[in-house]
Design a protein around this motif. Sequence first.
Motif, short mmCIF file in Angstrom:
data_model
loop_
_atom_site.label_atom_id
_atom_site.label_comp_id
_atom_site.label_asym_id
_atom_site.label_seq_id
_atom_site.Cartn_x
_atom_site.Cartn_y
_atom_site.Cartn_z
N PRO A 1 62.91 45.78 -29.60
CA PRO A 1 62.41 45.27 -30.89
C PRO A 1 61.42 44.12 -30.76
O PRO A 1 60.39 44.11 -31.46
CB PRO A 1 63.68 44.82 -31.62
CG PRO A 1 64.78 45.61 -30.99
CD PRO A 1 64.36 45.80 -29.56
N GLU A 2 61.68 43.16 -29.88
CA GLU A 2 60.80 41.99 -29.78
C GLU A 2 59.40 42.33 -29.27
O GLU A 2 58.47 41.58 -29.48
CB GLU A 2 61.44 40.93 -28.86
CG GLU A 2 62.70 40.33 -29.44
CD GLU A 2 63.40 39.45 -28.43
OE1 GLU A 2 63.37 38.22 -28.62
OE2 GLU A 2 63.95 39.99 -27.45
N LEU A 3 59.27 43.49 -28.59
CA LEU A 3 57.97 43.91 -28.10
C LEU A 3 57.36 44.98 -28.99
O LEU A 3 56.27 45.49 -28.71
CB LEU A 3 58.07 44.42 -26.65
CG LEU A 3 58.51 43.40 -25.60
CD1 LEU A 3 58.60 44.04 -24.23
CD2 LEU A 3 57.58 42.20 -25.58
N GLY A 4 58.08 45.36 -30.04
CA GLY A 4 57.58 46.39 -30.95
C GLY A 4 57.53 47.78 -30.33
O GLY A 4 56.71 48.60 -30.71
N THR B 1 53.56 39.97 -22.63
CA THR B 1 54.24 38.71 -22.92
C THR B 1 55.34 38.50 -21.89
O THR B 1 56.09 39.42 -21.60
CB THR B 1 54.87 38.74 -24.33
OG1 THR B 1 53.87 39.11 -25.26
CG2 THR B 1 55.47 37.42 -24.70
N PHE C 1 63.69 40.17 -22.95
CA PHE C 1 63.73 40.95 -24.18
C PHE C 1 64.85 41.98 -24.12
O PHE C 1 64.97 42.71 -23.14
CB PHE C 1 62.39 41.66 -24.39
CG PHE C 1 61.21 40.74 -24.25
CD1 PHE C 1 60.82 39.94 -25.31
CD2 PHE C 1 60.50 40.66 -23.06
CE1 PHE C 1 59.75 39.08 -25.18
CE2 PHE C 1 59.43 39.81 -22.92
CZ PHE C 1 59.04 39.01 -23.99
N LYS D 1 68.47 44.33 -20.73
CA LYS D 1 67.46 43.27 -20.80
C LYS D 1 66.24 43.64 -19.96
O LYS D 1 66.39 44.11 -18.83
CB LYS D 1 68.08 41.99 -20.26
CG LYS D 1 67.29 40.75 -20.55
CD LYS D 1 67.87 39.48 -19.93
CE LYS D 1 69.36 39.40 -19.92
NZ LYS D 1 69.87 38.18 -19.30
#
Length: 136
Positions: A82-85, A108, A112, A130
């Motif tokens: 989710p955090e990286l789309g 980035t 994540f 992770k």
Amino acid sequence: MQKKHITEIIAGLLVLLATAGTIVGALVYEDNLYAGRKVIELQARAPERGNWSMQEIHLIKGEPVTLKIRNVDTVSHGFAIPELGISLSGAGEIKPGNVATIEFIPDTTGSFMFTCTTWCSTRHMQMTGKIIVSEK
């Protein structure tokens, strides 16, 4: 009679050569398909049956990666970071026995969480891992 025997041997050798050629061709094709990319094979199993085959995946910022997510379970699974789309496109699930491929370039650094996005068991919420992206 001897001509028939020689013909059978030649036919057998041609079948063997065609089979070996097909296998070698497929392997060479896959090697070239992912040339220059880090390929990671990740197996999906419900938490009761082992969870993800890797709990941590280490990547380098800017290096292309291909995730091949293989469902070795008897239920459907999904995948997202989710955090990286990043998520599966289309139906968003990997049916039992199937493989989904996700290609991306991490841009980035950080840690994540990745998760299963398809309800797969009573312990579904524990099906996480992770991805750690670092500079070279």
